[in-house]
Design a protein around this motif. Structure first.
Motif, short mmCIF file in Angstrom:
data_model
loop_
_atom_site.label_atom_id
_atom_site.label_comp_id
_atom_site.label_asym_id
_atom_site.label_seq_id
_atom_site.Cartn_x
_atom_site.Cartn_y
_atom_site.Cartn_z
N ILE A 157 0.85 -1.19 0.00
CA ILE A 157 0.00 0.00 0.00
C ILE A 157 0.88 1.24 0.00
O ILE A 157 2.06 1.20 0.38
CB ILE A 157 -0.96 0.02 1.20
N VAL A 158 0.31 2.36 -0.41
CA VAL A 158 1.09 3.58 -0.63
C VAL A 158 1.75 4.07 0.64
O VAL A 158 2.89 4.53 0.63
CB VAL A 158 0.17 4.67 -1.23
N SER A 159 1.06 4.00 1.76
CA SER A 159 1.56 4.57 3.01
C SER A 159 2.57 3.68 3.73
O SER A 159 2.99 3.99 4.84
CB SER A 159 0.38 4.84 3.96
N GLU A 160 3.00 2.60 3.10
CA GLU A 160 3.81 1.59 3.77
C GLU A 160 5.31 1.83 3.59
O GLU A 160 5.77 2.19 2.50
CB GLU A 160 3.44 0.22 3.21
N GLN A 161 6.06 1.65 4.67
CA GLN A 161 7.52 1.58 4.62
C GLN A 161 7.91 0.15 5.01
O GLN A 161 7.40 -0.38 6.00
CB GLN A 161 8.14 2.58 5.58
N VAL A 162 8.80 -0.44 4.24
CA VAL A 162 9.15 -1.85 4.43
C VAL A 162 10.57 -1.96 4.97
O VAL A 162 11.48 -1.32 4.47
CB VAL A 162 9.02 -2.64 3.12
N LEU A 163 10.72 -2.80 5.98
CA LEU A 163 12.04 -3.11 6.52
C LEU A 163 12.22 -4.62 6.46
O LEU A 163 11.49 -5.36 7.12
CB LEU A 163 12.16 -2.62 7.98
N ASN A 164 13.17 -5.06 5.66
CA ASN A 164 13.42 -6.48 5.55
C ASN A 164 14.27 -6.94 6.73
O ASN A 164 15.30 -6.35 7.04
CB ASN A 164 14.14 -6.81 4.25
N VAL A 165 13.81 -7.99 7.41
CA VAL A 165 14.53 -8.54 8.55
C VAL A 165 15.36 -9.71 8.06
O VAL A 165 14.83 -10.75 7.68
CB VAL A 165 13.55 -8.99 9.66
N ALA A 166 16.66 -9.50 8.07
CA ALA A 166 17.58 -10.53 7.58
C ALA A 166 17.91 -11.51 8.69
O ALA A 166 17.72 -11.22 9.88
CB ALA A 166 18.85 -9.87 7.06
N PRO A 167 18.44 -12.67 8.34
CA PRO A 167 18.90 -13.59 9.38
C PRO A 167 20.00 -12.96 10.22
O PRO A 167 20.63 -11.98 9.81
CB PRO A 167 19.43 -14.79 8.58
N LEU A 168 20.23 -13.52 11.39
CA LEU A 168 21.29 -13.02 12.26
C LEU A 168 22.65 -13.26 11.61
O LEU A 168 22.88 -14.32 11.01
CB LEU A 168 21.24 -13.72 13.62
N PRO A 169 23.55 -12.31 11.71
CA PRO A 169 24.87 -12.49 11.10
C PRO A 169 25.67 -13.57 11.81
O PRO A 169 25.58 -13.74 13.02
CB PRO A 169 25.52 -11.11 11.27
N VAL A 170 26.45 -14.30 11.02
CA VAL A 170 27.34 -15.34 11.55
C VAL A 170 28.76 -14.96 11.14
O VAL A 170 29.05 -14.82 9.95
CB VAL A 170 26.99 -16.73 11.00
N ARG A 171 29.65 -14.79 12.11
CA ARG A 171 31.02 -14.39 11.82
C ARG A 171 31.75 -15.51 11.10
O ARG A 171 31.74 -16.66 11.55
CB ARG A 171 31.75 -14.04 13.13
N ASP A 172 32.40 -15.17 10.00
CA ASP A 172 33.20 -16.15 9.28
C ASP A 172 34.49 -16.43 10.04
O ASP A 172 35.08 -15.53 10.64
CB ASP A 172 33.54 -15.65 7.88
N LEU A 173 34.95 -17.67 9.98
CA LEU A 173 36.24 -18.00 10.58
C LEU A 173 37.36 -17.35 9.77
O LEU A 173 37.31 -17.28 8.54
CB LEU A 173 36.45 -19.52 10.59
N SER A 174 38.34 -16.86 10.46
CA SER A 174 39.49 -16.24 9.81
C SER A 174 40.75 -16.65 10.52
O SER A 174 40.71 -17.19 11.62
CB SER A 174 39.37 -14.71 9.84
#
Length: 794
Positions: A157-174
């Motif tokens: 709808i026109v009055s809508e603002q959307v925020l996509n909720v991404a999965p929790l970040p996972v730290r890569d091994l380094s």
């Protein structure tokens, strides 16, 4: 039914559930969502199922409480399958008494007018178009309303603002992290790993992420794409497996997905893999139970599981152990309510179970068993209506509202089952009458009467006659006397053809109510007298009590106080003989009116306060409003005009929620108008308005306390004086129970009040003291008791 007062004061300004586990991560998303709420009318949190949209929405809403002083409400849409009931579901979540037979959308617009409020619409994806239309209509009609939605897809709808909720970040091994682990430095945890660690520690005492297991933990979280639901379910498996074993099994399951649909999102495939894996970790009987409990909506108790889910592979005696197994595996969520345990499936898990059930070709049979069980629950509730277990049944039916709706939807979708649906909705008459569901009850009754053809013989005819009477009472409460008269005409004709004296007694009783609505008290008295005599002959105590109450009220209307008192006392005697409470509260109200008309204000006041306490505990808004009215009339008679004006202000808030002034008691408008006129004459127009506004502005718990107090008309509402503001006696008592660590349910049980009332008191204590947690209340009370005990309000 919980009354929500006018203005910015509500019974529970923040209708959000308490957090029972820690909130991990999401700092950026929470901050961005709060920013959007400050500028947008509709904010939608989108993302895959299990990503944590609901949890984030609840945290953001709680943090934004001061931004929405007139109320925050959560509307849980997951249990709702019928899109036509969407607006009604919002009405019920806002605890608006639907007594007017106007469209639910109109009720919402009227109730929320001029309120700076937030509605959280949770799980919109299966009702996307309807949610979009409702949200758009509400924000266009209500300029101060904001909507926070969660959905797997934007509303669009026109009055809508959307925020996509991404999965929790996972730290890569380094290399750097590996060196730090080898050196013994504490591991650096990402949000996903912190979530896994906290949930794992809850099931395996002493669990920690260490140098030895961090690589496996990170691999698990990464393979689960950081989905909170998946991570939590995986952490539970540590009861039986090591982290490395969990990782191995996840590897196996993911390989199975390579032949799945490439059109599906990867995270959706991951979640399904986890569901498949969780399903396969269950025993054969646990899988069967998982499938079968998916037919329930809004939860279930052990008795329901035993009745509906046993047989064909599951013995009734095995259900408890199987339920325990599913709770241990986090498939079923255990919740305690009023000392009893209920279970529910997270919606993603429920949908998975429904798919498995459909694949087994047992869905229709299980829906039938579910419907039959709740049809028997409704019949048992009707049989126990007039007795000591009545209040318990009222509470149980409220808990089971979603299941009752699902059962009725099944019966009214099966042509051969229409009669069962009509009988069930008729058995639920008192559930519709006293709860939030009056409008929905009328719709079910009308649908059933339209689907089930008229009959004039046997059980089918008796069911229709009872349903016509039930629909008539509902329409009378909704002040639709013309519709009630038409229903009663058919019901009377059918009752005579059937020779049903019991039904005919109710027809005459309700015809008397219609006569009162039309201003014909003399006819009403004759009809109620006949109804009472017929009810005595048929041996129906509920009908007799109701007829005597109506007879008492009718005599009060014509100014004959003596018979009014006599019949109200007779009604109370009938109730006392059966240890019944709901009718007795109305009998006390009627007796109080009769005594007030006789000039016995002291006894009348005591009766109205007793009835008020019961109606408050039960949540019966029409009864509550009438008790407040009579207390105001008494106050004017005693020349306590300031108190009368304040109580009228409180009552006005109740009637605004109900939707009809003096709902069900419209014949007493003359006494209300006289009370207002005398108070205005004594206080002056401005003085009356000021006092009425003060009453209307009181929070619910404080308003009830004020109505029940004995102070003179010079008493003022409690003032808010900042951080060390004194508490009322009741608030101090509740603060002491909070300090002892009691839950809201335990506080309600200790003080014999409703849980919603306890929650309202605690919310007001927090607001008055400027606190955000119960721990702060305990610390504040301890400090005052240790240093300045004399400063406490008593």
């Amino acid at each position: 039914m919980t009354a929500v007062l006018s203005g910015a004061s509500t019974r529970r300004p923040s209708g959000l559930p308490a957090e029972v586990t820690s909130f991990v991560g999401r700092r950026h998303e929470a901050a961005e969502a709060k920013r959007l709420l400050s500028s947008a009318r509709v904010v939608t949190l989108t993302g895959v199922g299990g990503v944590g949209k609901t949890r984030l929405a609840l945290r953001v809403a709680a943090d934004a409480r001061r931004q929405f002083p007139d109320g925050i409400w959560l509307v849980e849409l997951a249990p709702l399958d019928n899109p036509e009931l969407l607006a009604q579901a919002v009405v019920e979540s806002l605890e608006i008494c639907d007594l007017t037979h106007v469209p639910a959308l109109d009720l919402l617009v009227d109730h929320l007018a001029d309120r700076q409020a937030l509605i959280v619409l949770d799980n919109c994806e299966h009702l996307l178009r309807e949610c979009a239309e409702l949200a758009d209509a509400l924000v266009h009609a209500l300029p101060q309303l904001t909507i926070l939605a969660t959905s797997r897809q934007a509303l669009g709808i026109v009055s809508e603002q959307v925020l996509n909720v991404a999965p929790l970040p996972v730290r890569d091994l380094s290399a750097g992290s590996a060196i730090s682990l080898m050196s013994g430095e504490p591991p650096v945890e990402s949000d996903a790993i912190r979530l896994f660690a906290e949930r794992a520690a809850a099931v395996v005492q002493g669990f920690e992420v260490t140098a030895a297991n961090q690589e496996a933990v990170e691999a698990v979280c990464r393979r689960l794409d950081g989905l909170p639901l998946a991570i939590e379910l995986a952490a539970v498996r540590l009861r039986a497996l090591s982290v490395e074993q969990v990782l191995d099994r996840l590897d196996d399951r993911f390989r199975l997905l390579t032949s799945g649909s490439r059109a599906a999102f990867p995270r959706q495939r991951t979640l399904r893999a986890l569901m498949d894996w969780s399903y396969e970790l269950c025993t054969g009987q646990e899988r069967l139970l998982w499938q079968r409990v998916s037919v329930f909506t809004g939860g279930l108790d052990l008795e329901a599981a035993e009745e509906v889910c046993s047989g064909d592979g599951i013995a009734a005696t095995d259900v408890l152990d199987l339920v325990t197994g599913l709770v241990d595996k986090s498939i079923l969520v255990r919740e305690e309510q009023r000392g009893a345990v209920r279970y529910r499936l997270l919606e993603t898990i429920r949908q998975y179970g429904k798919e498995r059930l459909a694949a087994s070709s047992q869905e229709r049979a299980m829906r039938r068993r579910h419907g039959e069980y709740y049809r028997s629950v409704a019949a048992d509730a009707r049989a126990e209506l007039f007795g000591p277990t009545q209040v318990t049944w009222f509470a149980r039916l409220s808990d089971e509202q979603a299941n009752l709706r699902t059962a009725l939807e099944f019966f009214f979708s099966e042509p051969c089952e229409y009669a069962k649906g009509l009988a069930m909705t008729t058995d639920l008459l008192y559930h519709w009458i006293k709860g939030y569901y009056l409008g929905e009850g009328r719709r079910w009754l009308e649908e059933g009467l339209a689907l089930e053809p008229a009959a004039c013989e046997g059980e089918q005819g008796e069911t229709r006659a009872r349903a016509l009477c039930a629909a008539a009472w509902v329409t009378i409460v909704q002040t639709d006397s013309a519709a009630a008269a038409a229903l009663l005409e058919e019901a009377g004709r059918l009752a005579e053809e059937l020779g049903s004296e019991e039904t005919l007694a109710y027809v005459i009783l309700y015809q008397g109510m219609v006569a009162v609505c039309r201003g014909d008290a003399d006819t009403a008295i004759k009809l109620h007298q006949e109804a009472a005599e017929r009810q005595r002959c048929s041996g129906d105590p509920a009908g007799l009590a109701l007829a005597l109450i109506q007879l008492s009220l009718a005599y009060s209307l014509v100014g004959e106080a003596l018979p009014a008192v006599t019949f109200a006392e007779q009604a109370m005697a009938v109730c006392d003989a059966h240890k019944e409470g709901w009718h007795r509260a109305y009998a006390m109200t009627a007796l109080g009116i009769g005594l007030w008309r006789q000039g016995e204000s002291r006894r009348a006041t005591a009766l109205e306060k007793d009835a008020l306490r019961f109606d408050d505990a039960l949540g019966d808004a029409p009864g509550l409003g009438m008790c407040l009215e009579v207390l105001a009339w008494i106050a004017v008679q005693e020349k306590r005009h300031d108190r009368a004006a304040r109580i009228l202000g409180i009552a006005d808030g109740v009637w605004r929620v109900v939707g009809v002034p003096l709902s069900g008691f419209g014949q007493f408008t003359i006494f209300h108008d006289e009370c207002v006129s005398r108070a205005q004459e004594a206080l002056g127009e401005q003085g009356y308005r000021s006092a009425a506004r003060e009453g209307a502005g009181l929070p619910y718990g404080e308003a009830i306390t004020y109505a029940l107090q004995e102070e003179s008309s010079s008493a003022k509402p409690v003032e808010r004086t900042g951080r060390l503001a004194p508490l009322t006696r009741r608030e101090t008592e509740i603060a002491g129970l909070v300090a002892q660590g009691l839950s809201n349910k335990e506080i309600a049980g200790t003080l014999i009040i409703s849980q919603r009332t306890a929650e309202g008191h605690i919310e007001h204590i927090l607001n008055k003291l400027g606190f955000n947690s119960r721990a702060q209340i305990a610390a504040w009370l301890s400090e005052r008791q240790g240093s300045t005990p004399a400063a406490r309000t008593t």
